[in-house]
Design a protein around this motif. Sequence first.
Motif, PDB file in Angstrom:
ATOM      1  N   ASP A   1      35.639  21.374 -23.193  1.00 18.52           N
ATOM      2  CA  ASP A   1      36.217  22.776 -23.124  1.00 18.52           C
ATOM      3  C   ASP A   1      35.646  23.569 -21.776  1.00 18.52           C
ATOM      4  O   ASP A   1      34.567  23.179 -21.528  1.00 18.52           O
ATOM      5  CB  ASP A   1      35.477  23.432 -24.402  1.00 18.52           C
ATOM      6  CG  ASP A   1      35.927  24.918 -24.318  1.00 18.52           C
ATOM      7  OD1 ASP A   1      36.488  25.473 -23.473  1.00 18.52           O
ATOM      8  OD2 ASP A   1      35.141  25.595 -25.258  1.00 18.52           O
ATOM      9  N   PHE A   2      36.381  23.747 -20.846  1.00 19.65           N
ATOM     10  CA  PHE A   2      36.061  24.316 -19.742  1.00 19.65           C
ATOM     11  C   PHE A   2      35.748  25.556 -19.474  1.00 19.65           C
ATOM     12  O   PHE A   2      35.252  26.323 -18.552  1.00 19.65           O
ATOM     13  CB  PHE A   2      36.967  23.796 -18.521  1.00 19.65           C
ATOM     14  CG  PHE A   2      37.021  22.237 -18.407  1.00 19.65           C
ATOM     15  CD1 PHE A   2      36.295  21.800 -17.391  1.00 19.65           C
ATOM     16  CD2 PHE A   2      38.178  21.382 -18.733  1.00 19.65           C
ATOM     17  CE1 PHE A   2      36.328  20.406 -17.396  1.00 19.65           C
ATOM     18  CE2 PHE A   2      37.920  20.064 -18.848  1.00 19.65           C
ATOM     19  CZ  PHE A   2      37.150  19.421 -17.916  1.00 19.65           C
ATOM     20  N   ALA A   3      36.240  26.391 -20.619  1.00 20.11           N
ATOM     21  CA  ALA A   3      36.213  27.970 -20.390  1.00 20.11           C
ATOM     22  C   ALA A   3      34.691  28.389 -20.804  1.00 20.11           C
ATOM     23  O   ALA A   3      33.956  28.144 -21.470  1.00 20.11           O
ATOM     24  CB  ALA A   3      37.065  28.493 -21.729  1.00 20.11           C
ATOM     25  N   GLY A   4      34.200  29.145 -19.449  1.00 21.90           N
ATOM     26  CA  GLY A   4      33.039  29.638 -19.334  1.00 21.90           C
ATOM     27  C   GLY A   4      31.905  28.568 -19.393  1.00 21.90           C
ATOM     28  O   GLY A   4      30.732  28.862 -19.346  1.00 21.90           O
ATOM     29  N   GLY A   5      32.383  27.385 -18.881  1.00 21.60           N
ATOM     30  CA  GLY A   5      31.507  26.061 -18.960  1.00 21.60           C
ATOM     31  C   GLY A   5      31.370  25.331 -20.201  1.00 21.60           C
ATOM     32  O   GLY A   5      30.423  24.358 -19.928  1.00 21.60           O
ATOM     33  N   GLY A   6      32.042  25.750 -21.366  1.00 24.48           N
ATOM     34  CA  GLY A   6      32.019  25.158 -22.481  1.00 24.48           C
ATOM     35  C   GLY A   6      30.593  24.829 -23.004  1.00 24.48           C
ATOM     36  O   GLY A   6      29.680  25.890 -23.011  1.00 24.48           O
ATOM     37  N   ALA A   7      30.292  23.547 -23.432  1.00 28.00           N
ATOM     38  CA  ALA A   7      29.079  23.279 -23.973  1.00 28.00           C
ATOM     39  C   ALA A   7      27.898  22.933 -22.755  1.00 28.00           C
ATOM     40  O   ALA A   7      26.744  23.114 -23.037  1.00 28.00           O
ATOM     41  CB  ALA A   7      29.132  22.082 -24.581  1.00 28.00           C
ATOM     42  N   PHE A   8      28.154  23.359 -21.390  1.00 25.56           N
ATOM     43  CA  PHE A   8      27.470  23.078 -20.270  1.00 25.56           C
ATOM     44  C   PHE A   8      26.859  24.518 -20.008  1.00 25.56           C
ATOM     45  O   PHE A   8      26.000  24.704 -19.161  1.00 25.56           O
ATOM     46  CB  PHE A   8      28.039  22.472 -19.296  1.00 25.56           C
ATOM     47  CG  PHE A   8      28.238  21.018 -19.564  1.00 25.56           C
ATOM     48  CD1 PHE A   8      27.414  19.962 -19.547  1.00 25.56           C
ATOM     49  CD2 PHE A   8      29.405  20.663 -20.014  1.00 25.56           C
ATOM     50  CE1 PHE A   8      27.852  18.687 -19.805  1.00 25.56           C
ATOM     51  CE2 PHE A   8      29.998  19.265 -20.315  1.00 25.56           C
ATOM     52  CZ  PHE A   8      28.880  18.499 -20.224  1.00 25.56           C
ATOM     53  N   SER A   9      27.363  25.550 -20.631  1.00 21.00           N
ATOM     54  CA  SER A   9      26.984  27.011 -19.929  1.00 21.00           C
ATOM     55  C   SER A   9      25.608  27.464 -20.359  1.00 21.00           C
ATOM     56  O   SER A   9      25.182  27.309 -21.249  1.00 21.00           O
ATOM     57  CB  SER A   9      28.145  27.922 -20.895  1.00 21.00           C
ATOM     58  OG  SER A   9      27.778  29.347 -20.453  1.00 21.00           O
TER      59      SER A   9
END
Length: 351
Positions: free
Chosen positions: A118-126
């Motif tokens: 999930d790249f939206a908003g950085g996903g789980a890396f945000s």
Amino acid sequence: MSQYGEHLHLTIFGQSHAPAIGMTLEGLPAGEAIDMEALQDFLNRRAPGQNEWSTPRKEADVPEFLSGLVGNVTCGAPLTAIIRNTNTRSGDYAGLSVVPRPGHADFTAAVKYGGHADFAGGGAFSGRLTAPLCIAGGICLQLLRRQGITVISRIAAIGGVTDTAPLTASTAEKPFPVVEDAAGEAIRAAIAAAKAEGDSVGGIIECAVLGLPVGLGGPLFDGMEGKIASIIFGIPAVKGIEFGAGFAAAALRGSENNDAFTVENGTVKTVTNHCGGILGGITNGMPLTFRTAFKPTPSIAKEQQSVNLTSLTPETLRVQGRHDPCIVPRAVPCVEAAAAVAVYDALLGEH
């Protein structure tokens, strides 16, 4: 899902633009009252969209507790809370799975998860995932205070501007978390200058844990430095940590770096605190001090060089969306939260 802790087990879950993010905290003793107003005040220090040096994304960051409390008192069951994401613009992140942002996790996530991340908003890396960290840390801070232990922190440097005044008291009630207000004004100017150029800046946060007993931690892999460093590196954008004199100790002689012992009111203390309150991985009763380095926000408005992962050809990228020109001010409570969880986990291991 990310997990931390040996005696206190913290699990953080969710993605930046998912319906909600949250945390589960297992191992809290039953019968502990949680001050919800104080917890919300703590979360507000991290919340976005409040000033010119943070992202314009606005989120209330009000936690919803699903289990573990009866009348705001811990009941012994796992404590689970969520924060709903309400102000997302996922379209701003379209295409990052093909053309990754330099300095971000887009490329490594695309490879590791086969293009399904999930790249939206950085996903789980945000950095959004530090909100549930602050729920757990805010609760631990309350429990630590009942044992006479406090955690304080401040911005030590941003964009080459430093706050050199000693950290002796909390900066939590200040609109900008520095000790010396004049330094804070210069730091805000440095952030504004980078933002005006479509760029970002990083910085250093200093933290101190006061009131710790002698004896927390242990040798080798049980050391307090490792326990704290492990959770601190769970904060996105952290690139380094040092305890006490840290890297500066490498330039000292033993006679300069050693902290001489003394006795004050019948208690053994040290004259200086180059060790940062830890000897052999074990707390020595002095303030536990450390400094954490944060990289500049990788999502910047300036045009950057990237590659197209499908065609393997060079491609320029101009990042869209809402991003902090400097994440350091909002990371100050995150560092306090992480330290509180680590220290409370260690305290539970002593009982």
